[in-house]
Design a protein around this motif. Structure first.
Motif, short mmCIF file in Angstrom:
data_model
loop_
_atom_site.label_atom_id
_atom_site.label_comp_id
_atom_site.label_asym_id
_atom_site.label_seq_id
_atom_site.Cartn_x
_atom_site.Cartn_y
_atom_site.Cartn_z
N ILE A 2 9.73 1.70 -5.71
CA ILE A 2 11.11 1.24 -5.58
C ILE A 2 11.20 -0.25 -5.91
CG2 ILE A 2 13.01 0.85 -3.97
CD1 ILE A 2 12.06 3.34 -2.44
N SER A 17 8.09 -6.70 5.27
CA SER A 17 7.63 -5.78 6.29
C SER A 17 8.80 -5.03 6.86
CB SER A 17 6.92 -6.55 7.40
OG SER A 17 6.45 -5.64 8.38
N ALA A 18 8.47 -3.87 7.39
CA ALA A 18 9.52 -3.11 8.06
C ALA A 18 9.70 -3.75 9.44
CB ALA A 18 9.10 -1.66 8.21
N ASP A 19 8.72 -4.52 9.82
CA ASP A 19 8.73 -5.17 11.11
C ASP A 19 9.58 -6.43 11.02
OD1 ASP A 19 5.97 -5.79 13.40
OD2 ASP A 19 8.14 -6.04 13.61
N ASP A 73 0.82 -1.20 0.00
CA ASP A 73 0.00 0.00 0.00
C ASP A 73 0.86 1.27 0.00
OD1 ASP A 73 -0.59 0.84 3.40
OD2 ASP A 73 0.78 -0.71 2.67
N ASP A 74 2.11 1.11 0.30
CA ASP A 74 3.00 2.28 0.31
C ASP A 74 3.51 2.55 -1.11
OD1 ASP A 74 5.25 3.95 0.45
OD2 ASP A 74 5.75 3.24 2.45
N PRO A 75 3.11 3.67 -1.67
CA PRO A 75 3.48 3.94 -3.06
C PRO A 75 4.99 4.10 -3.28
CG PRO A 75 2.36 5.85 -2.10
CD PRO A 75 2.28 4.74 -1.10
N THR A 76 5.64 4.65 -2.29
CA THR A 76 7.09 4.82 -2.41
C THR A 76 7.77 3.46 -2.50
OG1 THR A 76 6.86 6.73 -0.94
CG2 THR A 76 9.10 5.97 -1.40
N CYS A 77 7.42 2.60 -1.58
CA CYS A 77 8.00 1.26 -1.59
C CYS A 77 7.65 0.53 -2.86
CB CYS A 77 7.47 0.44 -0.41
SG CYS A 77 8.06 1.01 1.17
N HIS A 127 1.61 -5.46 6.13
CA HIS A 127 0.70 -4.48 6.67
C HIS A 127 -0.03 -3.73 5.58
CE1 HIS A 127 0.08 -1.85 10.24
NE2 HIS A 127 -0.57 -1.25 9.28
N LYS A 168 12.03 -4.76 5.36
CA LYS A 168 12.20 -3.49 4.67
C LYS A 168 13.22 -2.66 5.44
CE LYS A 168 7.63 -2.77 2.65
NZ LYS A 168 6.45 -1.89 2.71
N PRO A 169 13.94 -1.86 4.76
CA PRO A 169 13.91 -1.60 3.34
C PRO A 169 14.55 -2.75 2.55
CG PRO A 169 15.66 -0.34 4.34
CD PRO A 169 14.94 -1.03 5.44
N VAL A 170 13.88 -3.10 1.49
CA VAL A 170 14.35 -4.23 0.71
C VAL A 170 15.46 -3.81 -0.24
CG1 VAL A 170 13.64 -5.98 -0.96
CG2 VAL A 170 12.06 -5.26 0.82
N ARG A 171 16.44 -4.63 -0.25
CA ARG A 171 17.56 -4.33 -1.14
C ARG A 171 17.41 -5.17 -2.40
NH1 ARG A 171 22.17 -2.29 1.38
NH2 ARG A 171 23.46 -3.41 -0.11
N ILE A 172 17.99 -4.70 -3.44
CA ILE A 172 17.86 -5.41 -4.70
C ILE A 172 18.48 -6.80 -4.63
CG2 ILE A 172 19.94 -4.47 -5.79
CD1 ILE A 172 18.25 -4.28 -8.38
#
Lengths: 146, 681
Positions: B47, B112-114, B40-44, B87, B134-138
């Motif tokens: 990316i 998840s960031a969790d 749901d997070d557009p930024t994530c 989430h 998260k943050p997920v790396r390539i």
């Protein structure tokens, strides 16, 4: 100013952003994703972040200031915000989010309110710095060599 | 794969398998992997999309779980993998995960960031194939394709296993294939079992990218409900209709339950058969089988078990041997399969059956072999190989042993069957382990145990023996090997399964060669030659073998159709075993195994003899191995590797003789150009 000089300035500013802890490794990930297909990728992402997170900031603000605090909801919002900020490498902002969540789970309203101020401050500082940074980047791109 | 004679399914399986084996993966794989990312997070989201595109995947993004679900539902086979945030506002990520698992059976990665332990745990329990913080790396995204491959492979295996197993069970009903034995998967109900029981699905497996039909995913919870219902009804009385009623799960059909039940039964049998020691499932399956094996004991001397135990002999090989040895006498239980109990279950059960029945199928052999061929390719090399080989060998062995020639076909069928289903390594192992005694009759079976075994039996029309719980043949192979060897479970159960297939195949081929040799072998303990083969096998990289052998064995079998000699069986068995062993371990254990097997016949213990034997075997093996490789999918037709005339006594004596003097064996066997030096003793 010549291109080289501008580029040098860009590099310096970039370096200081990292050195001062405003940005972390994740920002580099974004930079690495930038390519010919998306030449302004980093800037686009940062812009998207700020646009989207404004909404979240508002929600948190409201949750904190309107009546009894719903900590779980607050935690929810902050979780999302933290996810976003960490995705772009906003280190200081993310760190403050973590502190906020701790207060939240402790249901410490004052702690939350105080920390949230910090979050907003870091968020604002980073925004300005990045704006300057990208501006320099754009200038360097279009500048004539040297 | 439903082929009535088993062939059909095998072919289907083969093709799928072929695809699966890895060679199928498109050259550009994993590029083009179709990923659905939900956050749901557009930024994530943006990316992630960029990262995935950089990995050359085909990305579809959506910011709502509901949207994702409809996308998935509309394009059932449109995606290979799903990445979802935990989430989300409209639906919990875990719920989405469950839905996807149940409806589409796609691998799902949670994010998840969790990074709290309990959340990660939740991901695991809900069936996520991975969990990213998260943050997920390539870098984390670069390898997600492994989950797709793994899942497909598992499913394939299940497919085959259930296929074969079912065949076994079913006995002449081949059509059922659809059910892939989840059980074969060692109780790994969840992931692989997703395969529906549709045959179609099996056929569709070729399409690696996705099965076209939605499969019911047997999640942990669902399976638990299923087990509870079955237990409540009583395993014997548990019929799909009643189970369905008890479970009361909307959307679940009787067919789903039926196929799942089949797999479950196989699984239970496997457990009970395999581990006599450990079995939690008490299955009656084993007992009957065991009894039959009894007479085999003489063969046991062969020490196939030992071989098997050592893992040298691919479970299959053992099975083969055992089958060969036992075949005649259906010694069944006598053999103490040293091999992993688990494995044995499979092998043993079938072997016995096989022998008798195997015979009819001559032709099946060919087909079956082919089937195996197909399988090897797709199956994980090891597994397939094992299965195939096992199947082949077993098939052959069985055939020979029991039917005097007719068996050949049977065996092949068996083998093929075994080969088909992904030979789960485990199955083999299991079979080998405990069923060693079964070998004789089961030789054919063991091979099957690998998973195919079950099928094999069916294909051949061999009665249940092979099936036993259905596992047998393939898995049994391992066990078979064990049988002869009185050593207890020397064979590393595990090695067999994988190895077995190849091994078995080898054996089969050997069988073919064996023909000439067989006659000779008789006296000299025909098995010996096989050992060589094994050794040889060992030498070869196990992995390669697995695939190769599978193919090969069949080939050999085919050639050896004429194997009529009693020795053939033994030899075949040995060979197979040898091969299997080789494959399985890829170590020289096979040699050891072989040796052991040989010794069992006589004294079963001398490793020294084994060496001799190995030597012989090496020659045999070498030759077979070589053949196998090239032939790969030879038409395993001739399962007749094992001469049916071989009586246990014959085999035993042959073996014994071998032990005493390899030379005789050598002379007798006229292996084509086998060079015996490879057997690493």
């Amino acid at each position: 100013m010549g291109r080289n000089r501008l580029q040098h300035q860009v590099a310096c500013m970039r370096r200081s952003l990292f050195d001062q802890g405003f940005l972390d490794e994740q920002f580099i990930q974004l930079e690495e994703l930038q390519d010919d297909a998306s030449p302004n990728f980093v800037q686009e992402i940062v812009t998207l972040f700020y646009t989207d997170s404004a909404r979240l900031i508002q929600n948190i603000e409201q949750a904190l200031n309107n009546g009894p605090i719903d900590f779980s909801k607050l935690d929810d919002y902050m979780h999302q915000f933290k996810g976003s900020s960490s995705s772009i490498g906003a280190k200081k902002v993310t760190d403050e989010c973590k502190v906020f969540r701790e207060y939240c789970s402790a249901e410490n309203a004052q702690g939350c309110i105080r920390t949230f101020q910090q979050v907003k401050q870091e968020y604002a500082i980073l925004r300005r710095k990045l704006e300057v940074y990208f501006q320099m980047v754009r200038q360097a791109d279009v500048a004539h060599t040297p | 794969m439903n082929s009535s004679s088993g062939k059909g399914s095998m072919s289907a399986a083969s093709s799928s398998a072929a695809w699966k084996a890895g060679d199928v993966v498109p050259d550009q794989f994993p590029a083009g992997l179709r990923v659905l990312v939900v956050d749901d997070d557009p930024t994530c989201l943006m990316i992630l999309e960029k990262m995935l595109r950089t990995c050359l995947y085909e990305v579809t993004k959506c910011n709502r779980a509901e949207t994702a679900l409809s996308l998935l539902r509309e394009n059932k086979n449109g995606f290979d993998i799903v990445i979802s945030d935990v989430h989300m506002p409209d639906m919990d990520g875990f719920k989405l995960l469950e839905h996807i698992g149940l409806e589409m059976d796609l691998p799902v990665i949670m994010m998840s960031a969790d990074d709290g332990k309990h959340v990660v745990m939740k991901g695991v329990t809900h069936g996520a194939c991975d969990y990213l913080i998260k943050p997920v790396r390539i870098e984390a995204l670069k390898n997600i394709w492994q989950h797709v491959v793994r899942k497909r492979k598992n499913e394939w295996k299940d497919f085959e296993q259930s296929g074969s197993v079912e065949e076994g069970d079913r006995q002449p009903k081949q059509s059922e294939e659809a059910d892939y034995s989840s059980s074969a998967n060692e109780g790994n109900w969840k992931s692989s079992k997703k395969r529906k029981d549709d045959d179609d699905e099996a056929e569709e497996r070729d399409d690696t990218s996705t099965l076209k039909k939605p499969r019911v995913v047997w999640s942990v919870e669902l399976h638990q409900q299923f087990v509870a219902a079955v237990n409540q009804l009583g395993i014997d009385k548990a019929v799909p209709k009643k189970i369905l009623e008890l479970m009361n799960v909307p959307g679940l059909t009787r067919e789903n339950v039926a196929s799942h039940l089949q797999k479950y039964r196989l699984y239970l049998r496997r457990l009970s058969g395999v581990s006599q020691h450990q079995s939690n499932l008490n299955n009656s399956f084993m007992s009957p089988q065991e009894a039959t094996f009894g007479p085999l004991s003489p063969l046991n001397g062969l020490d196939l078990q030992t071989l098997a135990a050592t893992g040298q002999l691919p479970a299959q090989s053992l099975a083969t041997f055992q089958a060969a040895g036992l075949g005649r006498s259906t010694a069944k239980s006598g053999i103490a399969m040293p091999l992993v109990d688990q494995r044995n279950i499979f092998s043993f059960e079938n072997p016995k059956l096989r022998f008798g029945e195997g015979q009819q199928q001559h032709m099946n052999n060919n087909k079956q072999l082919n089937l195996l061929h197909g399988i090897p390719t797709t199956m994980e090399p090891k597994q397939l190989a094992s299965l195939h080989h096992s199947a082949q060998s077993i098939g052959n062995i069985n055939m020979q042993v029991t039917s005097h020639g007719v068996q050949g076909s049977q065996n092949n069928s068996l083998l093929i069957q075994m080969a088909q289903p992904q030979p789960r390594g485990q199955i083999l192992n299991d079979s080998t382990g405990s069923h060693a005694p079964r070998l004789p009759s089961t030789l054919g079976q063991p091979i099957l145990s690998n998973g195919i075994a079950a099928n094999v039996s069916t294909r051949n029309g061999i009665p249940e023996n092979i099936r036993g719980p259905g596992y047998n043949p393939v898995s049994q192979t391992s066990s078979l090997l064990n049988f002869p060897m009185n050593h207890t479970s020397e064979l590393p159960g595990n090695s067999f399964p994988l190895g077995t297939t190849p091994g078995i195949s080898s054996l089969t081929s050997k069988g073919a060669f064996q023909e000439d040799i067989n006659s000779d072998v008789k006296g000299s303990g025909g098995f010996m030659p096989s050992y060589d083969i094994f050794n040889d096998l060992n030498q070869h990289k196990p992995q390669n073998w697995e695939l190769q052998n599978v193919g090969m064995t069949f080939d050999a079998s085919q050639h050896s159709n004429s194997l009529q000699g009693n020795l053939d069986l033994a030899q075949s068995i040995l060979v197979q075993q040898g091969f299997s062993s080789g494959q399985m371990n890829g170590q020289n254990r096979s040699a050891a195994v072989v040796s052991k097997a040989m010794f069992s016949a006589g004294d079963c213990t001398e490793q020294g003899n084994a060496q001799n034997v190995n030597h012989h075997l090496n020659n045999l093996l070498v030759d077979n191995t070589i053949r196998i490789k090239s032939e790969r999918v030879a038409d395993a037709g001739p399962a007749n590797l094992f001469p049916d005339h071989f009586g246990q006594e014959d085999l035993m004596s042959a073996l014994l003789k071998q032990q005493d003097g390899i030379a005789p064996a050598e002379n007798e066997f006229d292996f084509d150009g086998y060079s015996m030096d490879n057997i690493p003793v």
